[in-house]
Scaffold this motif. Structure first.
Motif, PDB file in Angstrom:
ATOM      1  N   ARG A 265     -10.025  -0.611   3.793  1.00 40.00           N
ATOM      2  CA  ARG A 265     -10.767  -1.296   2.734  1.00 40.00           C
ATOM      3  C   ARG A 265     -10.218  -2.706   2.512  1.00 40.00           C
ATOM      4  O   ARG A 265     -10.972  -3.668   2.394  1.00 40.00           O
ATOM      5  CB  ARG A 265     -10.715  -0.466   1.456  1.00 40.00           C
ATOM      6  CG  ARG A 265     -11.607  -0.972   0.355  1.00 40.00           C
ATOM      7  CD  ARG A 265     -11.671  -0.058  -0.865  1.00 40.00           C
ATOM      8  NE  ARG A 265     -10.395   0.558  -1.219  1.00 40.00           N
ATOM      9  CZ  ARG A 265     -10.174   1.875  -1.212  1.00 40.00           C
ATOM     10  NH1 ARG A 265     -11.114   2.715  -0.864  1.00 40.00           N
ATOM     11  NH2 ARG A 265      -8.991   2.337  -1.565  1.00 40.00           N
ATOM     12  N   GLU A 266      -8.911  -2.834   2.481  1.00 40.07           N
ATOM     13  CA  GLU A 266      -8.263  -4.130   2.242  1.00 40.07           C
ATOM     14  C   GLU A 266      -8.618  -5.146   3.330  1.00 40.07           C
ATOM     15  O   GLU A 266      -8.874  -6.306   3.039  1.00 40.07           O
ATOM     16  CB  GLU A 266      -6.746  -3.947   2.177  1.00 40.07           C
ATOM     17  CG  GLU A 266      -5.961  -5.210   1.974  1.00 40.07           C
ATOM     18  CD  GLU A 266      -6.020  -5.761   0.565  1.00 40.07           C
ATOM     19  OE1 GLU A 266      -5.835  -6.982   0.414  1.00 40.07           O
ATOM     20  OE2 GLU A 266      -6.223  -4.988  -0.382  1.00 40.07           O
TER      21      GLU A 266
ATOM     22  N   ILE B 119       1.021   4.107  -2.990  1.00 43.35           N
ATOM     23  CA  ILE B 119       0.751   5.531  -2.774  1.00 43.35           C
ATOM     24  C   ILE B 119       1.967   6.374  -3.145  1.00 43.35           C
ATOM     25  O   ILE B 119       1.840   7.468  -3.672  1.00 43.35           O
ATOM     26  CB  ILE B 119       0.342   5.770  -1.307  1.00 43.35           C
ATOM     27  CG1 ILE B 119      -1.020   5.111  -1.048  1.00 43.35           C
ATOM     28  CG2 ILE B 119       0.314   7.251  -0.958  1.00 43.35           C
ATOM     29  CD1 ILE B 119      -1.351   4.960   0.414  1.00 43.35           C
TER      30      ILE B 119
ATOM     31  N   GLU C   5      -4.769   8.448   2.810  1.00 44.76           N
ATOM     32  CA  GLU C   5      -4.989   7.469   1.745  1.00 44.76           C
ATOM     33  C   GLU C   5      -4.511   6.086   2.176  1.00 44.76           C
ATOM     34  O   GLU C   5      -5.182   5.080   1.921  1.00 44.76           O
ATOM     35  CB  GLU C   5      -4.271   7.910   0.470  1.00 44.76           C
ATOM     36  CG  GLU C   5      -4.528   6.995  -0.701  1.00 44.76           C
ATOM     37  CD  GLU C   5      -3.841   7.458  -1.981  1.00 44.76           C
ATOM     38  OE1 GLU C   5      -3.925   6.711  -2.969  1.00 44.76           O
ATOM     39  OE2 GLU C   5      -3.213   8.535  -2.002  1.00 44.76           O
ATOM     40  N   LEU C   6      -3.373   6.024   2.854  1.00 43.45           N
ATOM     41  CA  LEU C   6      -2.854   4.746   3.343  1.00 43.45           C
ATOM     42  C   LEU C   6      -3.846   4.082   4.286  1.00 43.45           C
ATOM     43  O   LEU C   6      -4.161   2.892   4.137  1.00 43.45           O
ATOM     44  CB  LEU C   6      -1.509   4.960   4.048  1.00 43.45           C
ATOM     45  CG  LEU C   6      -0.903   3.735   4.735  1.00 43.45           C
ATOM     46  CD1 LEU C   6      -0.611   2.627   3.731  1.00 43.45           C
ATOM     47  CD2 LEU C   6       0.352   4.126   5.504  1.00 43.45           C
TER      48      LEU C   6
ATOM     49  N   THR D 133      -7.049   4.609   4.518  1.00 46.57           N
ATOM     50  CA  THR D 133      -8.249   4.256   3.760  1.00 46.57           C
ATOM     51  C   THR D 133      -8.048   2.973   2.962  1.00 46.57           C
ATOM     52  O   THR D 133      -8.912   2.083   2.966  1.00 46.57           O
ATOM     53  CB  THR D 133      -8.645   5.418   2.816  1.00 46.57           C
ATOM     54  OG1 THR D 133      -8.851   6.592   3.595  1.00 46.57           O
ATOM     55  CG2 THR D 133      -9.887   5.094   2.025  1.00 46.57           C
ATOM     56  N   VAL D 134      -6.915   2.859   2.297  1.00 45.58           N
ATOM     57  CA  VAL D 134      -6.605   1.651   1.520  1.00 45.58           C
ATOM     58  C   VAL D 134      -6.564   0.427   2.437  1.00 45.58           C
ATOM     59  O   VAL D 134      -7.131  -0.620   2.124  1.00 45.58           O
ATOM     60  CB  VAL D 134      -5.265   1.815   0.764  1.00 45.58           C
ATOM     61  CG1 VAL D 134      -4.749   0.490   0.243  1.00 45.58           C
ATOM     62  CG2 VAL D 134      -5.408   2.820  -0.357  1.00 45.58           C
TER      63      VAL D 134
ATOM     64  N   ALA E  66       0.834  -1.209   0.000  1.00 48.41           N
ATOM     65  CA  ALA E  66       0.000   0.000   0.000  1.00 48.41           C
ATOM     66  C   ALA E  66       0.868   1.257   0.000  1.00 48.41           C
ATOM     67  O   ALA E  66       0.573   2.221  -0.721  1.00 48.41           O
ATOM     68  CB  ALA E  66      -0.938  -0.009   1.203  1.00 48.41           C
TER      69      ALA E  66
END
Length: 89
Positions: free
Chosen positions: A59-60, A15, A52-53, A55-56, A11
């Motif tokens: 989700r993952e 990014i 963003e990290l 969030t990723v 991840a």
């Protein structure tokens, strides 16, 4: 834990592809933003990249850190992030 670590490092390089391109090795003690100790490796994420990290990774792994009691402000290193995600699973 190894699987979580692999997802976290993937991840981060997703990014910040420049880290992978430059051959930067992401270690558990690599600071996300800035070094707190002399000689500490630094990934140099900005606040949007850090968001963003998270969030990723949420989700993952299908978790929300806000629901775990983990404070994002306590995530200072790549290892902190991996530990937080492992603890949230």
């Amino acid at each position: 834990m190894t699987e979580v670590w692999n997802v976290v490092t993937r991840a981060i390089t997703g990014i910040r592809p420049d880290l992978g391109e430059s051959g930067t090795v992401i270690t558990r003690d690599a600071a996300l933003f800035y070094a707190t100790e002399t000689g500490q490796p630094v990934l140099g994420l900005d606040s949007m990249e850090a968001l963003e990290l998270i969030t990723v990774l949420e989700r993952e792994f299908g978790v929300e850190l806000a629901e775990t009691g983990i404070r994002i402000t306590d995530l200072r290193t790549a290892g902190d992030v991996a530990d937080a995600m492992s603890g949230a699973l």
